[in-house]
Scaffold this motif. Structure first.
Motif, short mmCIF file in Angstrom:
data_model
loop_
_atom_site.label_atom_id
_atom_site.label_comp_id
_atom_site.label_asym_id
_atom_site.label_seq_id
_atom_site.Cartn_x
_atom_site.Cartn_y
_atom_site.Cartn_z
N SER B 51 0.77 -1.16 0.16
CA SER B 51 -0.26 -0.01 0.05
C SER B 51 1.20 1.33 0.05
O SER B 51 0.42 2.30 -0.28
N ASN B 52 2.14 1.08 0.58
CA ASN B 52 2.95 2.46 0.44
C ASN B 52 3.99 2.44 -0.58
O ASN B 52 4.59 3.33 -1.00
N GLU B 53 3.69 1.86 -1.92
CA GLU B 53 4.37 1.54 -2.93
C GLU B 53 3.44 2.10 -4.18
O GLU B 53 2.25 2.27 -4.16
N ARG B 60 8.10 -8.28 -17.86
CA ARG B 60 7.12 -7.78 -18.69
C ARG B 60 6.23 -7.08 -17.99
O ARG B 60 5.19 -6.47 -18.71
N LEU B 61 6.05 -7.20 -16.76
CA LEU B 61 4.93 -6.84 -15.94
C LEU B 61 5.15 -5.53 -15.05
O LEU B 61 6.18 -5.22 -14.57
N ARG B 62 4.27 -4.55 -15.28
CA ARG B 62 4.51 -3.34 -14.49
C ARG B 62 2.97 -2.99 -13.78
O ARG B 62 1.95 -2.92 -14.36
N VAL B 63 2.90 -2.85 -12.70
CA VAL B 63 1.97 -2.59 -11.99
C VAL B 63 2.02 -1.23 -10.98
O VAL B 63 3.08 -0.95 -10.59
N LYS B 70 -7.95 4.60 -5.00
CA LYS B 70 -8.20 3.00 -5.07
C LYS B 70 -8.40 2.28 -6.47
O LYS B 70 -9.30 1.77 -6.52
N SER B 71 -7.30 2.28 -6.82
CA SER B 71 -7.12 1.67 -8.23
C SER B 71 -5.86 1.34 -8.44
O SER B 71 -4.74 1.61 -7.80
N SER B 72 -5.78 0.28 -9.16
CA SER B 72 -4.37 -0.32 -9.70
C SER B 72 -4.36 -0.58 -11.19
O SER B 72 -5.41 -0.77 -11.73
N SER B 73 -3.30 -0.66 -11.98
CA SER B 73 -3.61 -1.15 -13.22
C SER B 73 -2.24 -2.28 -13.32
O SER B 73 -1.16 -2.18 -12.61
#
Lengths: 113, 108
Positions: B51-53, B60-63, B70-73
């Motif tokens: 949660s602090n990142e 090949r993954l980037r998050v 309140k979202s992520s990709s």
């Protein structure tokens, strides 16, 4: 590499019969999860254990489903009696702790006829 | 407890292109995890972001994670046919729950 073991891989059972699934988590993993996944949908959490204690079973149909994790190691999920709507993939997973990554078994594909 | 909501529900792209899928959730989390599921198999953990990142890479993954929205990709670069699968996000509180996922199809 350590794996979560599930058996059987496939099960066909008649309506109203009893059926049981077994899961052996990765050694040392305190948290164990059981999921039901209907084709095309996401896994639905049925029960979550922390060691031998149930953390959550709010989605477990308790009139016909039961789950136990004796001695906090392997676990059994039972359905009695099975209904046609129980046909699904049943997945078991384990994790070292509550917030850590989970490792999944290959699942048990249940068909109720 | 909460489950993530993935968007889009389905995505088809040409091999070599990048794939982006999104996840929204409702309450505070300890971390957020992404999983992949090949047809008929169990889920496989891909990446965990605390949660602090704000951003994390793995191959090949980037998050990315935006706790204020309140979202992520999840971005998969240079997609391959083997990336064809369903992808699920799991906003982690005490329980591990999943939404309906994004079904990704890579067209050779």
């Amino acid at each position: 590499e350590a794996e979560v073991a599930q058996s059987p891989r496939y099960k066909i059972t008649e309506k109203s019969q009893a059926v049981a699934f077994w899961c052996d988590p990765i050694s040392g993993h305190a948290t164990l999860y059981w999921y039901r996944q209907i084709l095309g949908q996401g896994p639905e959490l049925l029960v979550q254990f922390q060691d031998e204690s149930v953390v959550d079973d709010s989605q477990l149909p308790k009139d016909r489903f039961s789950a136990e994790r004796l001695k906090g190691v392997d676990s059994t999920l039972k359905i009695q009696p099975a209904e046609l709507g129980d046909s699904a993939m049943y997945l078991c997973a384990s994790s070292l702790g509550v917030y850590t990554e989970a490792f999944f078994g290959q699942g048990t594909r249940l068909t109720v006829v | 407890s909460q489950q993530g909501e993935e968007d889009p529900q389905a995505l088809s792209i040409q091999e070599g292109e990048n794939a982006t899928m999104n996840c929204s959730y409702k309450t505070s989390i300890n971390n957020l995890q992404w999983y992949r599921q090949n047809s008929g198999r169990g889920l496989v953990h891909l990446i965990l972001i605390r949660s602090n990142e704000r951003e994390k890479h793995s191959g090949r993954l980037r998050v990315t994670l935006d706790t204020s929205k309140k979202s992520s990709s999840l971005l998969i670069t240079a997609s391959r046919a083997a990336d064809t699968a369903s992808y699920f996000c799991a906003p982690r509180d005490e329980k591990l729950t999943f939404g309906t996922g994004t079904r990704l199809t890579i067209i050779p």
